[in-house]
Design an enzyme around this catalytic site. Structure first.
Site, mmCIF file in Angstrom:
data_model
loop_
_atom_site.group_PDB
_atom_site.id
_atom_site.type_symbol
_atom_site.label_atom_id
_atom_site.label_comp_id
_atom_site.label_asym_id
_atom_site.label_seq_id
_atom_site.Cartn_x
_atom_site.Cartn_y
_atom_site.Cartn_z
ATOM 1 N N ALA A 168 -25.557 -18.471 -19.819
ATOM 2 C CA ALA A 168 -25.279 -19.530 -20.758
ATOM 3 C C ALA A 168 -26.292 -19.394 -21.775
ATOM 4 O O ALA A 168 -25.923 -19.330 -23.127
ATOM 5 C CB ALA A 168 -24.748 -20.948 -20.347
ATOM 6 N N LYS A 184 -38.204 -23.437 -15.770
ATOM 7 C CA LYS A 184 -39.125 -23.770 -14.643
ATOM 8 C C LYS A 184 -39.439 -22.826 -13.947
ATOM 9 O O LYS A 184 -40.563 -22.914 -12.983
ATOM 10 C CB LYS A 184 -38.668 -25.108 -13.854
ATOM 11 C CG LYS A 184 -37.344 -24.847 -13.015
ATOM 12 C CD LYS A 184 -37.102 -26.377 -12.479
ATOM 13 C CE LYS A 184 -35.839 -26.259 -11.496
ATOM 14 N NZ LYS A 184 -35.649 -27.419 -10.905
ATOM 15 N N GLY A 221 -18.847 -11.456 -9.017
ATOM 16 C CA GLY A 221 -18.659 -10.572 -10.114
ATOM 17 C C GLY A 221 -18.333 -11.335 -11.287
ATOM 18 O O GLY A 221 -18.425 -12.696 -11.272
ATOM 19 N N GLU A 223 -10.740 -11.321 -6.011
ATOM 20 C CA GLU A 223 -11.224 -12.679 -5.273
ATOM 21 C C GLU A 223 -10.244 -13.384 -4.987
ATOM 22 O O GLU A 223 -9.121 -13.564 -5.688
ATOM 23 C CB GLU A 223 -12.588 -13.212 -5.912
ATOM 24 C CG GLU A 223 -13.577 -12.263 -5.903
ATOM 25 C CD GLU A 223 -14.858 -12.965 -6.261
ATOM 26 O OE1 GLU A 223 -15.172 -14.134 -5.909
ATOM 27 O OE2 GLU A 223 -15.748 -12.262 -7.007
ATOM 28 N N HIS A 249 -18.554 -23.513 -1.024
ATOM 29 C CA HIS A 249 -18.086 -22.199 -0.903
ATOM 30 C C HIS A 249 -17.687 -21.873 0.593
ATOM 31 O O HIS A 249 -18.512 -22.387 1.288
ATOM 32 C CB HIS A 249 -19.244 -20.956 -1.274
ATOM 33 C CG HIS A 249 -18.687 -19.923 -1.285
ATOM 34 N ND1 HIS A 249 -18.332 -18.886 -0.427
ATOM 35 C CD2 HIS A 249 -18.693 -19.292 -2.408
ATOM 36 C CE1 HIS A 249 -17.790 -17.645 -0.814
ATOM 37 N NE2 HIS A 249 -18.220 -17.764 -1.972
ATOM 38 N N ARG A 291 -10.579 -21.974 -2.964
ATOM 39 C CA ARG A 291 -11.703 -22.231 -2.202
ATOM 40 C C ARG A 291 -11.658 -23.498 -1.282
ATOM 41 O O ARG A 291 -12.178 -23.615 -0.277
ATOM 42 C CB ARG A 291 -12.862 -22.337 -3.107
ATOM 43 C CG ARG A 291 -13.734 -21.020 -3.369
ATOM 44 C CD ARG A 291 -14.640 -21.021 -4.038
ATOM 45 N NE ARG A 291 -14.991 -19.685 -4.286
ATOM 46 C CZ ARG A 291 -15.948 -19.478 -5.298
ATOM 47 N NH1 ARG A 291 -16.742 -20.420 -6.008
ATOM 48 N NH2 ARG A 291 -16.116 -18.327 -5.652
ATOM 49 N N HIS A 301 -21.585 -25.118 -3.414
ATOM 50 C CA HIS A 301 -21.898 -23.928 -4.205
ATOM 51 C C HIS A 301 -21.941 -24.364 -5.682
ATOM 52 O O HIS A 301 -22.692 -23.565 -6.514
ATOM 53 C CB HIS A 301 -20.520 -23.043 -3.916
ATOM 54 C CG HIS A 301 -20.700 -21.669 -4.422
ATOM 55 N ND1 HIS A 301 -21.623 -20.902 -4.352
ATOM 56 C CD2 HIS A 301 -19.567 -21.265 -5.177
ATOM 57 C CE1 HIS A 301 -21.223 -19.671 -4.824
ATOM 58 N NE2 HIS A 301 -20.463 -19.872 -5.473
ATOM 59 N N GLU A 329 -22.916 -24.377 -15.983
ATOM 60 C CA GLU A 329 -22.556 -25.242 -14.930
ATOM 61 C C GLU A 329 -22.974 -26.690 -15.120
ATOM 62 O O GLU A 329 -22.270 -27.651 -14.703
ATOM 63 C CB GLU A 329 -23.401 -24.618 -13.624
ATOM 64 C CG GLU A 329 -22.721 -25.591 -12.169
ATOM 65 C CD GLU A 329 -23.385 -24.859 -11.001
ATOM 66 O OE1 GLU A 329 -23.963 -23.992 -10.825
ATOM 67 O OE2 GLU A 329 -23.226 -25.614 -9.929
ATOM 68 N N ARG A 353 -12.751 -24.752 -9.119
ATOM 69 C CA ARG A 353 -13.075 -23.719 -9.948
ATOM 70 C C ARG A 353 -12.474 -22.394 -9.059
ATOM 71 O O ARG A 353 -12.666 -21.929 -7.948
ATOM 72 C CB ARG A 353 -14.771 -23.416 -10.118
ATOM 73 C CG ARG A 353 -15.029 -22.232 -10.758
ATOM 74 C CD ARG A 353 -16.525 -22.286 -11.212
ATOM 75 N NE ARG A 353 -17.184 -22.031 -9.870
ATOM 76 C CZ ARG A 353 -17.480 -20.860 -9.471
ATOM 77 N NH1 ARG A 353 -17.089 -19.757 -10.239
ATOM 78 N NH2 ARG A 353 -18.487 -20.700 -8.590
ATOM 79 N N LEU A 405 -19.873 -17.354 -14.681
ATOM 80 C CA LEU A 405 -20.614 -16.558 -15.350
ATOM 81 C C LEU A 405 -19.714 -16.421 -16.625
ATOM 82 O O LEU A 405 -20.454 -16.338 -17.647
ATOM 83 C CB LEU A 405 -20.617 -15.218 -14.641
ATOM 84 C CG LEU A 405 -21.525 -15.175 -13.373
ATOM 85 C CD1 LEU A 405 -21.788 -13.625 -12.759
ATOM 86 C CD2 LEU A 405 -22.964 -15.668 -13.851
#
Ligand code: SIN
Length: 519
Positions: free
Chosen positions: A13, A33, A48, A114, A242, A288, A350, A374, A385, A391
């Site tokens: 991002a 950091k 992916g 997925e 996850h 999930r 996750h 995020e 999600r 991504l």
């Protein structure tokens, strides 16, 4: 101003925003950091990024996102992602920075599947897509003269004139952000970096919990800084687990990508029996939140320490090694040969579906402060999600925030609040005691895991608030008198983020998506 735009973070991002801003001629300072600019949540993503399936249409992707989101997805955000995402993947990731995505025998991009996707539409670089994307982006960004990247720089707090000016009038105008105080962990000095606009892109919060797929840096810094500055945060109770991380006494919770199930792996009990059909018609490919809770339920009901993820029975060995080289090698290090036997797995924290509330351009409730990736909440993920959207969300909202900033640049420059900002004042004299930091961190992680985990109750949440408040008071006191230290800053942010999550979970009595109230 020290820079036009300060970007806190260096993941997808952050890079997406920096690329677009640099193209329009702005000066950008990026701080991370990490020791290396690549170190970010993005780097560790495996599965992916959504591109487009063969007969795909934006409406179909929106439908999948909404179904996974359990009725809490903000559909304008999902529509933007579905309409703008694939083009940005093509323009930025494929053409501009040339990420080495896998291609099939026909020379076309290889599409994987997925959970909860209605078709194959995800492109990948083996099973280390995040690393391939992040490395390509950073290589490109590092060569752009208007972009300066400062590593080992930990953001301490966002600068807001109402908190950081001695001018008594600074409290009256609407809150705005003029950069950040930043701690250079190498020379242990703090400075201020002023900027006309600041973009928060600090990633996630998994390290506030005992077991997580997130890297060490995911300590909730951005959520806590935004909160202290007075920004609005939403949906913080929706912390996604996850379902499948490696269970082994010597391993941290290493992610076993959802694409392993996408390619045919099936969840089984330690006795080798399938169980997901009891919980959802999509079985092992259910959303999930459903899969993570089903595993939890099986573990609690039958006293299992883990369940099994079996790919060996469904894919031949050579294909497994070729498709999942990193997962195969990592499991092998722990004595598990996934081409011959199932992998023991358990759920772990996750992703934060909630975050700093932003609009469709990444604008927060504070003027001149944007949040992307995020740490932000666009509403896209709702209460849960959909895989491989994170991504893409970072890529799309980084680009949109940059476009908004550029289009409104004249105003940002003309109307900078005139209040002098104080320099960072170091008040702490004592060297922080590492034993205290370590133990406090252990306490935080246990509280969050045991009381604010997959299954929540009123009593557990109440206890979590009491314990977290106690921890917060101790650490604030400690922080006031200690010399600055990265671990202490992270601990403080982690506790504050833990409190934000717990309060949100306490207020919300409805089980939905990742937030499950047993009572
Ligand atoms: C995975 O590979 O399972 C993670 C992908 C994601 O979190 O979207």
């Amino acid at each position: 101003m020290d820079t036009d735009v300060l970007v806190i973070g260096t993941g997808v991002a952050a890079c997406s925003a920096a690329l677009e801003l640099a193209k329009k001629g702005h000066q950008i300072t990026m701080v991370t950091k990490g020791d290396r600019p690549e170190e970010s949540n993005t780097y560790h993503a495996q599965g992916g990024i959504i591109y487009k399936g063969e007969k795909d249409r934006p409406e179909l992707l929106v439908k999948d996102i909404q179904e996974a989101g359990a009725g809490a997805t903000w559909s304008p955000a999902a529509q933007i992602l579905a309409q703008e995402g694939p083009q940005l993947v093509e323009d930025i990731l494929i053409k501009k920075v040339q990420v080495p995505f896998n291609v099939n025998e026909e020379g076309k991009l290889d599409l994987t599947e997925e959970a909860a996707h209605s078709m194959r539409r995800i492109i990948h670089s083996d099973d280390f897509t995040g690393k391939a994307i992040e490395t390509s982006l950073i290589q490109h960004v590092s060569k752009i003269p208007q972009i300066t990247i400062l590593t080992n720089h930990v953001a301490i707090d966002l600068i807001t004139p109402e908190h950081h000016s001695l001018d008594p009038l600074a409290i009256y105008p609407p809150t705005s952000c003029l950069g950040a105080y930043v701690f250079n962990a190498r020379d242990r000095k703090a400075t201020k970096i002023t900027a006309a606009v600041t973009i928060l892109a600090t990633g996630g919060l998994g390290q506030a919990f005992l077991h997580t797929t997130n890297p060490d840096g995911a300590t909730g810094d951005g959520f806590a800084m935004a909160y202290r500055a007075g920004a609005k945060l939403i949906n913080m109770e929706y912390v996604q687990f996850h379902p499948t991380t490696l269970f082994h006494k010597d391993a941290k919770r290493f992610l076993i990508s959802e694409s392993v199930r996408g390619e045919g792996a099936v969840l089984k009990t330690p006795k080798g029996k399938t169980f997901m059909e009891k919980y959802h018609p999509l079985g092992s490919l259910a959303p999930r939140d459903v899969v993570a809770r089903a595993i939890h339920e099986e573990m609690v009901e039958h006293g299992y320490k883990y369940v099994l993820l079996d790919l060996a029975s469904y894919m031949d060995s050579e294909a497994v090694r070729r498709r999942f080289p990193m997962i195969y090698e990592t499991c092998l290090q722990y004595g598990i040969d996934m081409t011959k036997e199932p992998i023991p797995v358990v759920p772990a924290v996750h992703f934060s579906c909630g975050g700093v509330k932003v609009d469709l351009w990444g604008k927060t409730s504070i003027n001149r402060l944007f949040a992307v990736g995020e740490v932000s909440c666009t509403g896209l993920h709702g209460a849960n999600r959909l895989a491989s959207t994170s991504l893409l969300e970072g890529l799309v909202w980084g680009n949109r925030a940059a476009r908004w900033i550029h289009q409104n640049w004249e105003e940002y420059i003309k109307e900078i609040p005139p209040f002098p900002i104080t320099d960072w004042i170091d008040t702490g004299m004592e060297e922080p005691d590492p034993a205290l930091i370590k133990q406090d961190l252990i306490n935080l992680r246990h509280i969050m895991w045991n009381y604010v985990g997959l299954v929540r109750t009123r009593k557990r949440l109440k206890r979590a608030i009491t314990d977290l408040r106690h921890l917060w008071r101790e650490v604030e006191d400690f922080y006031k008198y200690a010399k600055l230290h990265q671990k202490l800053l992270e601990l403080r942010n982690g506790i504050q983020t833990g409190l934000i999550i717990t309060r949100a979970a306490q207020r919300n009595h409805t089980s939905r998506g990742c937030h499950f109230r047993k009572d």
